[in-house]
Design an enzyme around this catalytic site. Structure first.
Site, PDB file in Angstrom:
ATOM      1  N   HIS A 148       2.477  27.220  21.461  1.00 41.73           N
ATOM      2  CA  HIS A 148       1.125  28.101  20.696  1.00 41.73           C
ATOM      3  C   HIS A 148       0.518  28.465  19.880  1.00 41.73           C
ATOM      4  CE1 HIS A 148       5.035  27.118  17.645  1.00 41.73           C
ATOM      5  NE2 HIS A 148       3.755  28.518  17.251  1.00 41.73           N
TER       6      HIS A 148
ATOM      7  N   ASP B  16       0.826  24.810  13.105  1.00 44.60           N
ATOM      8  CA  ASP B  16       1.779  23.713  12.436  1.00 44.60           C
ATOM      9  C   ASP B  16       2.313  23.235  14.316  1.00 44.60           C
ATOM     10  OD1 ASP B  16       3.070  26.230  12.936  1.00 44.60           O
ATOM     11  OD2 ASP B  16       4.749  25.487  12.094  1.00 44.60           O
ATOM     12  N   HIS B  17       0.936  23.790  14.904  1.00 45.40           N
ATOM     13  CA  HIS B  17       1.717  23.224  17.011  1.00 45.40           C
ATOM     14  C   HIS B  17      -0.217  23.379  17.172  1.00 45.40           C
ATOM     15  CE1 HIS B  17       6.226  24.548  16.929  1.00 45.40           C
ATOM     16  NE2 HIS B  17       5.083  24.802  15.859  1.00 45.40           N
TER      17      HIS B  17
ATOM     18  N   HIS C 193      -0.013  29.169  16.902  1.00 43.16           N
ATOM     19  CA  HIS C 193       0.532  28.224  15.136  1.00 43.16           C
ATOM     20  C   HIS C 193      -0.785  27.544  14.787  1.00 43.16           C
ATOM     21  CE1 HIS C 193       3.552  31.926  14.418  1.00 43.16           C
ATOM     22  NE2 HIS C 193       2.186  32.588  15.190  1.00 43.16           N
TER      23      HIS C 193
ATOM     24  N   HIS D  93       8.281  34.819  19.757  1.00 41.12           N
ATOM     25  CA  HIS D  93       7.780  34.065  18.548  1.00 41.12           C
ATOM     26  C   HIS D  93       6.008  34.350  19.007  1.00 41.12           C
ATOM     27  CE1 HIS D  93       7.417  31.786  14.847  1.00 41.12           C
ATOM     28  NE2 HIS D  93       7.015  30.321  15.484  1.00 41.12           N
TER      29      HIS D  93
ATOM     30  N   HIS E  78      10.603  22.170  15.669  1.00 45.04           N
ATOM     31  CA  HIS E  78      10.718  21.926  13.990  1.00 45.04           C
ATOM     32  C   HIS E  78      12.194  21.478  14.535  1.00 45.04           C
ATOM     33  CE1 HIS E  78       7.376  23.780  12.613  1.00 45.04           C
ATOM     34  NE2 HIS E  78       7.570  24.864  13.625  1.00 45.04           N
TER      35      HIS E  78
ATOM     36  N   ASP F 162       9.020  26.673  19.098  1.00 50.48           N
ATOM     37  CA  ASP F 162       9.117  27.527  18.354  1.00 50.48           C
ATOM     38  C   ASP F 162      10.227  28.395  19.258  1.00 50.48           C
ATOM     39  OD1 ASP F 162       8.451  26.086  16.042  1.00 50.48           O
ATOM     40  OD2 ASP F 162       7.308  28.009  15.585  1.00 50.48           O
TER      41      ASP F 162
END
Length: 311
Positions: A45, A49-50, A47, A103, A162, A123
């Site tokens: 996705h 942090d991905h 975001h 998400h 995560h 996530d």
């Protein structure tokens, strides 16, 4: 001489420098210094942090690097937008793309079938929990969990985005999450927490992932409505046809036998010598569950309830 490096993909490589260090180490340790050149990035996705490393890695590794992501998700650097059910090849492996909104509206999970099936869900799912439905609804999240169960056998190794195991599982004991109402499930929960603490207490800390879908079906509150529905279907069928076979219902992995299965993945789940893909997932470890603030890189050989206890 060692075999040449196999074709491989990177999954959610949000920290480019950490990924490149991991590739260099793997090159030296496994391939006598031979250069490792990924063929693709699989992004779950959009975001940061991905997907935050996509553009940088394309500049570093070359414009031929394919970047996959959900067509509705606006993934940075995406060259190959995916729809639900699309397939792509990485070496000898077929990767199945599943749209799992919740998400984010365009979140994707990547499933690799075989003797040791693996799924990279970003996530969507954590150990005992799920990502907050920032862009989707609880109904969408529930449908995404149902889709994961429908497409993945119980022995699927789940690679979440995560390391939240010790941030989530103790909540089932404290009362913040529903406490298991069966002794076998409660024992399984306690065993999972103990195992996670042992792994994270090592130096350096050992990741608690991959997870086993069979364990999540029993412990994760987000599967509870689906599990209960499956049990009701089995009971109804037995009442309707007490002397007959259950047919397709025998494949529902939601009964007591799973509560007795260990949390440990099967021995030999990761077999590097036979792999045709190596997935590198980079994520930050500055969470309540991780004892270090350093970025960690996990190398993996391809190992409506309350929602939103993760980011």
């Amino acid at each position: 001489s060692p075999p040449p490096p196999p074709p491989f993909a990177l999954v959610d490589p949000c920290e480019p420098r950490a990924v490149l260090r991991a590739l260099q180490r793997l090159s030296v340790e496994e391939y006598v210094g031979a250069a490792l050149q990924p063929t693709a990035i699989l992004t779950t996705h959009h975001h940061w942090d991905h997907a935050g490393g996509n553009e940088s890695l394309k500049r570093t590794l070359g414009p031929g690097l394919a970047v996959y992501g959900g067509e509705r998700d606006g993934v940075a650097g995406c060259t190959h937008p995916l729809r639900d059910g699309d397939k792509l090849r990485v070496g000898r492996l077929t990767v199945h793309a599943l749209n799992v909104p919740g998400h984010t509206r365009g979140s994707m999970a990547y499933l690799i079938r075989g003797p040791t099936p693996s799924a990279f869900g970003g996530d969507l799912l954590f150990c005992g929990g799920c990502g907050a439905p920032f862009e989707g609804t609880q109904e969408q999240m529930a449908r995404s969990f149902a889709k994961l169960w429908r497409h993945c056998p119980a022995n699927t190794r789940l690679f979440p985005g995560h390391e939240y195991t010790l941030a989530i599982l103790p909540q089932y004991i404290s009362g913040s999450m529903p406490t298991p109402d069966k002794p076998k499930l409660y024992g399984k929960l306690c065993a999972a927490i103990w195992r996670a603490k042992q792994l994270r207490a090592q130096e350096p800390p050992i990741p608690t992932v991959p997870l086993l879908l069979a364990d999540e079906l029993m412990l994760n509150v987000n599967f509870a409505p689906l599990r209960q529905a499956a049990e009701h279907l089995v009971q109804a069928w037995r009442l309707y046809n007490p002397n007959g076979a259950l047919g397709g219902l025998t494949s529902i992995p939601a009964l007591d036998e799973l509560a007795c299965r260990p949390c440990e993945p099967d021995a030999g789940a990761s077999t590097a010598s036979n792999a045709s893909v190596v997935a590198v997932a980079a994520s930050t470890a500055s969470t309540a569950a991780a004892p270090t603030k350093d970025t960690h890189v996990e190398l993996a050989v391809v190992r409506p309830p309350r929602l939103g206890n993760g980011v």
